[in-house]
Each structure stands twice: as structure tokens, then as C-alpha cells.
Design a protein around this motif. Structure first.
Motif, mmCIF file in Angstrom:
data_model
loop_
_atom_site.group_PDB
_atom_site.id
_atom_site.type_symbol
_atom_site.label_atom_id
_atom_site.label_comp_id
_atom_site.label_asym_id
_atom_site.label_seq_id
_atom_site.Cartn_x
_atom_site.Cartn_y
_atom_site.Cartn_z
ATOM 1 N N THR A 178 0.563 -1.070 -0.130
ATOM 2 C CA THR A 178 -0.136 0.173 0.227
ATOM 3 C C THR A 178 1.169 1.029 -0.517
ATOM 4 O OG1 THR A 178 -1.003 -1.511 1.788
ATOM 5 C CG2 THR A 178 -2.102 0.964 1.066
ATOM 6 N N VAL A 179 0.172 2.216 -0.665
ATOM 7 C CA VAL A 179 0.816 2.948 -0.816
ATOM 8 C C VAL A 179 0.608 4.497 -0.423
ATOM 9 C CG1 VAL A 179 2.043 5.126 -2.120
ATOM 10 C CG2 VAL A 179 2.517 2.584 -2.267
ATOM 11 N N ALA A 180 0.569 4.647 0.565
ATOM 12 C CA ALA A 180 -0.023 6.328 1.015
ATOM 13 C C ALA A 180 0.087 7.779 0.010
ATOM 14 C CB ALA A 180 -0.548 6.209 2.547
ATOM 15 N N VAL A 181 -0.851 7.757 -1.143
ATOM 16 C CA VAL A 181 -0.219 9.492 -1.747
ATOM 17 C C VAL A 181 -0.827 10.552 -1.178
ATOM 18 C CG1 VAL A 181 -0.673 10.176 -3.469
ATOM 19 C CG2 VAL A 181 -0.469 7.975 -3.969
ATOM 20 N N GLY A 182 -0.024 11.484 -0.565
ATOM 21 C CA GLY A 182 -0.544 12.600 -0.203
ATOM 22 C C GLY A 182 -0.590 12.805 1.532
ATOM 23 N N VAL A 183 -1.079 13.656 2.482
ATOM 24 C CA VAL A 183 -1.096 13.570 3.634
ATOM 25 C C VAL A 183 -2.256 12.884 4.118
ATOM 26 C CG1 VAL A 183 0.492 15.546 3.870
ATOM 27 C CG2 VAL A 183 -1.411 16.086 4.066
ATOM 28 N N CYS A 184 -3.324 13.432 3.135
ATOM 29 C CA CYS A 184 -5.028 12.766 4.041
ATOM 30 C C CYS A 184 -5.314 11.666 4.630
ATOM 31 C CB CYS A 184 -6.197 13.033 3.198
ATOM 32 S SG CYS A 184 -6.061 14.859 2.316
ATOM 33 N N PRO A 185 -4.461 10.617 3.859
ATOM 34 C CA PRO A 185 -4.100 9.177 4.979
ATOM 35 C C PRO A 185 -3.492 8.401 6.197
ATOM 36 C CG PRO A 185 -3.768 8.808 2.620
ATOM 37 C CD PRO A 185 -3.387 10.513 2.613
ATOM 38 N N VAL A 186 -2.908 9.614 6.069
ATOM 39 C CA VAL A 186 -1.605 8.910 7.480
ATOM 40 C C VAL A 186 -2.562 10.051 8.117
ATOM 41 C CG1 VAL A 186 0.079 10.360 6.210
ATOM 42 C CG2 VAL A 186 0.513 8.928 8.532
ATOM 43 N N SER A 187 -2.646 11.327 7.566
ATOM 44 C CA SER A 187 -2.676 12.031 8.866
ATOM 45 C C SER A 187 -4.456 12.647 9.291
ATOM 46 C CB SER A 187 -2.002 13.275 9.073
ATOM 47 O OG SER A 187 -1.156 14.138 8.210
ATOM 48 N N GLY A 188 -5.083 12.971 7.915
ATOM 49 C CA GLY A 188 -5.789 13.667 7.503
ATOM 50 C C GLY A 188 -5.695 15.173 6.793
ATOM 51 N N GLY A 189 -4.687 15.399 7.083
ATOM 52 C CA GLY A 189 -4.016 16.610 6.404
ATOM 53 C C GLY A 189 -5.083 17.590 7.158
ATOM 54 N N CYS A 190 -5.694 18.654 6.190
ATOM 55 C CA CYS A 190 -6.763 19.379 6.766
ATOM 56 C C CYS A 190 -8.259 18.714 6.576
ATOM 57 C CB CYS A 190 -6.938 20.712 5.320
ATOM 58 S SG CYS A 190 -5.251 21.379 4.699
ATOM 59 N N PHE A 191 -8.312 18.458 6.348
ATOM 60 C CA PHE A 191 -9.738 17.518 6.381
ATOM 61 C C PHE A 191 -9.724 17.129 7.517
ATOM 62 C CE2 PHE A 191 -9.156 17.331 2.531
ATOM 63 C CZ PHE A 191 -9.962 18.753 1.727
ATOM 64 N N ARG A 192 -8.657 17.151 8.863
ATOM 65 C CA ARG A 192 -8.354 15.870 10.370
ATOM 66 C C ARG A 192 -9.320 16.554 11.319
ATOM 67 N NH1 ARG A 192 -3.314 15.981 12.639
ATOM 68 N NH2 ARG A 192 -3.605 18.103 12.819
ATOM 69 N N ASP A 193 -10.691 15.799 11.376
ATOM 70 C CA ASP A 193 -11.797 16.262 12.298
ATOM 71 C C ASP A 193 -12.520 16.790 11.755
ATOM 72 O OD1 ASP A 193 -10.226 15.025 14.057
ATOM 73 O OD2 ASP A 193 -8.694 17.174 15.279
ATOM 74 N N GLY A 194 -12.712 16.385 10.842
ATOM 75 C CA GLY A 194 -14.124 16.515 10.039
ATOM 76 C C GLY A 194 -15.312 15.857 10.315
ATOM 77 N N TYR A 195 -16.089 16.689 9.582
ATOM 78 C CA TYR A 195 -17.518 16.092 10.212
ATOM 79 C C TYR A 195 -17.669 14.541 9.349
ATOM 80 C CZ TYR A 195 -19.392 17.506 5.766
ATOM 81 O OH TYR A 195 -19.908 18.039 4.562
ATOM 82 N N SER A 196 -17.002 14.399 8.430
ATOM 83 C CA SER A 196 -17.079 13.859 7.463
ATOM 84 C C SER A 196 -16.002 12.438 7.411
ATOM 85 C CB SER A 196 -17.467 14.005 5.595
ATOM 86 O OG SER A 196 -15.912 14.933 4.912
ATOM 87 N N VAL A 197 -15.160 12.744 8.095
ATOM 88 C CA VAL A 197 -14.067 12.232 8.832
ATOM 89 C C VAL A 197 -14.076 11.561 9.926
ATOM 90 C CG1 VAL A 197 -11.045 11.893 8.683
ATOM 91 C CG2 VAL A 197 -12.396 13.131 6.561
ATOM 92 N N GLY A 198 -13.962 10.024 9.232
ATOM 93 C CA GLY A 198 -14.531 9.126 10.957
ATOM 94 C C GLY A 198 -12.741 9.141 11.344
ATOM 95 N N SER A 199 -12.216 8.467 11.039
ATOM 96 C CA SER A 199 -10.295 8.302 11.245
ATOM 97 C C SER A 199 -9.587 7.893 10.403
ATOM 98 C CB SER A 199 -10.255 7.429 12.650
ATOM 99 O OG SER A 199 -10.310 5.725 12.363
ATOM 100 N N ASN A 200 -8.580 8.143 10.500
ATOM 101 C CA ASN A 200 -7.267 7.921 9.577
ATOM 102 C C ASN A 200 -6.858 6.769 8.657
ATOM 103 O OD1 ASN A 200 -6.764 10.685 10.240
ATOM 104 N ND2 ASN A 200 -5.218 9.627 11.389
#
Lengths: 179, 151
Positions: B85-107
Motif C-alpha cells: 500500500t502506498v499512501a499518496v498525500g498527507v490525507c491517508p496518514v494524518s487527515g491533512g486539512c480534513f482532520r476532525d472534519g464531520y465526514s472523516v471518521g479516522s485515518n
């Protein structure tokens, strides 16, 4: 037939258009925003980088022994917007053009900047204040050089004494000693 | 025979992309890395495939939103082992700008083990190629170990 010959000759002259990256270093523009870099020598712990960081990649915490602060920037949360470098008043935070951040999943939490910034000392009472590196003293400390290195309380007292001297007000400096 | 094949296989990894609710920035970079001749990931033997059953290396982008979570996990389970598995971008590993958003459960890494991480928002195509090359190294090591157990 002729347009094809023209394209062929042009391609022969210009060479391949593929970037030879894995076998040779890739072309990187000078102002490319890669990972951030932090210089603890210039940091004054104002915290504006943490305030403007959109994804919340920067944390500033008191270190365990209480002698300074730890600034932690997690590259796996940073979105390279460059706001921290833009708002940093002393230029401690900079964006480098280094984009080789690929790492294995096991190292994901160690892929960060962790720099320790010791507290400064008040020149009068020795209390812990924000650090005053020489660069920032040269830059904004020239107006009141003696007052710049004081803690907020000593600074207030110094200002009050100065105002009293200017306005010829007699101050009661040590009221405990009066009988 | 199997050993011979596992020596040959890492020369040509087949890549599959999963969009786990990404903003499309990383997907554009991944398409750029594959399609335009300037980056041309196919000269490294890589090939984008359309079916998860043919894939060897999985590129995941996006913070795994609640809406696509079950579908992503279903597609991910269809990829044969050993998958990398290759995580492209910061979103898969940390959530990036979307961290703690209403539609994002956990990483993603609570659901899917991430083997290689390519940070960036989005990473440049060369960085994605670097990540794919690193993933191929991981894949080769796994083939040599013969690790085919379900994780």
C-alpha cells in the motif's frame, strides 16, 4: 509525409521530453516549496506558526524538564502552504526545496522536525522569558536596549519609574521600611 | 518455478488506484505520473490496471470519508496478497486539512496498513514515482520471504 519529417527532425534536435528522474536528479525550481525547516537559533517562541498552520501540523510544548519549549512539526500533516514561513517574524521557519519525503510506514511518526528552544532569562530578576536571540535584538531591540531583555513585570516597573522621573512624581519605592 | 516467477514479478508492478474521498489533487498527480510523457511511470515497468484483482501495488489517496469507507475496504479486500500500500498525500496518514472534519471518521491506517507514505499536498509526480519504487522494494522483500498470509 512532410509534417512528419518536420516533427521527427525537431524531436531529434530537442531530445527526449521525459524527465530522467529515478536515474538522474529531477529538475526542481529554486522556489519550490518542499518540506519546512526550522532554525532554533532564531526562534522567539511567538507561536504565530502554530496559529496560522491550517492542518495543525505544528505543536509547541514545554519540554519535560521545563527549561525550554519543543517545537514539533509533523511532515505527514504539513500541506506545504508556506504560511508559517510567511508569518515568521524572525525567519526561523523556512521552506526548503527538498521534496524527498517518501518513507516507509514504520517511520511515519519519526518523520518530523523536533527542535528544542531554551527559554531566555530576564536581565534583572532572572525569570524565564521568551528567548532573545542576537538577530532579533539587532532587529527590534535597538529602540529600548535595556528594557528589551526584561520580563514583563520588570519592564512595567521600569516604564513606571521612567514616567515618574519625567513627570517629577515622588514614588514610594519601599513602603515596608517606613515605620 | 514459483521462486523464478517471484524474481521476475517485481520488474513489472501493476498499480491500482483507490480514491478514498480525496479532493482529486493527488489523483491528478497520479494520472500525470502515468499518462504524460514527461514523467512516464510506464518506463519503470509499472502499469495502471482497472481491476483490483490484478493489482500488486495500491495507491490510496484521500482521508477515507465515512461515505466511501465500506466500499474502499471491500475493494481493498479483493486485491490479492502480498499487496503493498502506498499512501499518496498527507490525507491517508494524518487527515491533512480534513482532520476532525464531520465526514472523516479516522485515518486510513486504522483500517489499512500503510507500507509506504508519500507526503505532500499533493506530492509531485517524481515523489509518487519515488514512492512506487520504494513500494516495489517492499514487495520484492515480501515475495522473497514468501509472506502470503492474510494480514
Amino acid at each position: 509525409m512532410l509534417p512528419f519529417l518536420k516533427i521527427m527532425v525537431r524531436n531529434l534536435i530537442l531530445g527526449p521530453s521525459t524527465d530522467p528522474f529515478p536515474f538522474a536528479p529531477a529538475k526542481t525550481p529554486d522556489k519550490f516549496r518542499g518540506c519546512a525547516a526550522h532554525d532554533p537559533e532564531k526562534c522567539i517562541l511567538c507561536g504565530i506558526c502554530r496559529h496560522v498552520c491550517a492542518p495543525g501540523a505544528i505543536q509547541i510544548r514545554v519540554s519535560e524538564d521545563g527549561s525550554g519549549m519543543n517545537l514539533v512539526l509533523w511532515h505527514n500533516s504539513c500541506v506545504f502552504c508556506g504560511m508559517c514561513a510567511h508569518y515568521c517574524p524572525t525567519g526561523a521557519m523556512t521552506m526548503t526545496s527538498n521534496w524527498h519525503l517518501t518513507h516507509l510506514g514504520a517511520d511515519k511518526f519519526s518523520n518530523c522536525i523536533d527542535s528544542f528552544i531554551p527559554f531566555g532569562e530576564c536581565a534583572q530578576c532572572g525569570a524565564k522569558i521568551q528567548p532573545r536571540p542576537q538577530a532579533i535584538i539587532d532587529k527590534i531591540g535597538q529602540r529600548q536596549p535595556d528594557r528589551f531583555l526584561l520580563c514583563p513585570q520588570c519592564k512595567r516597573e521600569s516604564i513606571a519609574k521612567h514616567v515618574a522621573q519625567v513627570n517629577h512624581i515622588t514614588t514610594h519605592e519601599t513602603p515596608q521600611e517606613t515605620p | 518455478m514459483l521462486q523464478f516467477l517471484s524474481k521476475l514479478a517485481p520488474r513489472s508492478p501493476w498499480i491500482y488506484r483507490i480514491n478514498a474521498g480525496s479532493c482529486n489533487g493527488c489523483d491528478v498527480e497520479m494520472a500525470t505520473a502515468a499518462l504524460i510523457p514527461r514523467y512516464d511511470v510506464e518506463r519503470l515497468g509499472c502499469k495502471y490496471c482497472g481491476s483490483p484483482r490484478h493489482a500488486d501495488v495500491v495507491l490510496i489517496s484521500g482521508p477515507l470519508t465515512m461515505r466511501v469507507r465500506d466500499r474502499v475496504l471491500r475493494v481493498f479486500d479483493e486485491i490479492p496478497y502480498p499487496k503493498v500500500t502506498v499512501a499518496v498525500g498527507v490525507c491517508p496518514v494524518s487527515g491533512g486539512c480534513f482532520r476532525d472534519g464531520y465526514s472523516v471518521g479516522s485515518n486510513i491506517d486504522h483500517y489499512i496498513p500503510l507500507d509506504v507514505i508519500v507526503p505532500g499536498c499533493p506530492p509531485r509526480p517524481q515523489a509518487i514515482m519515488e514512492g512506487v519504487l520504494k513500494a516495489v522494494e517492499v514487495w520484492r522483500a515480501r515475495l522473497e520471504e514468501g509472506v502470503c498470509s492474510h494480514s
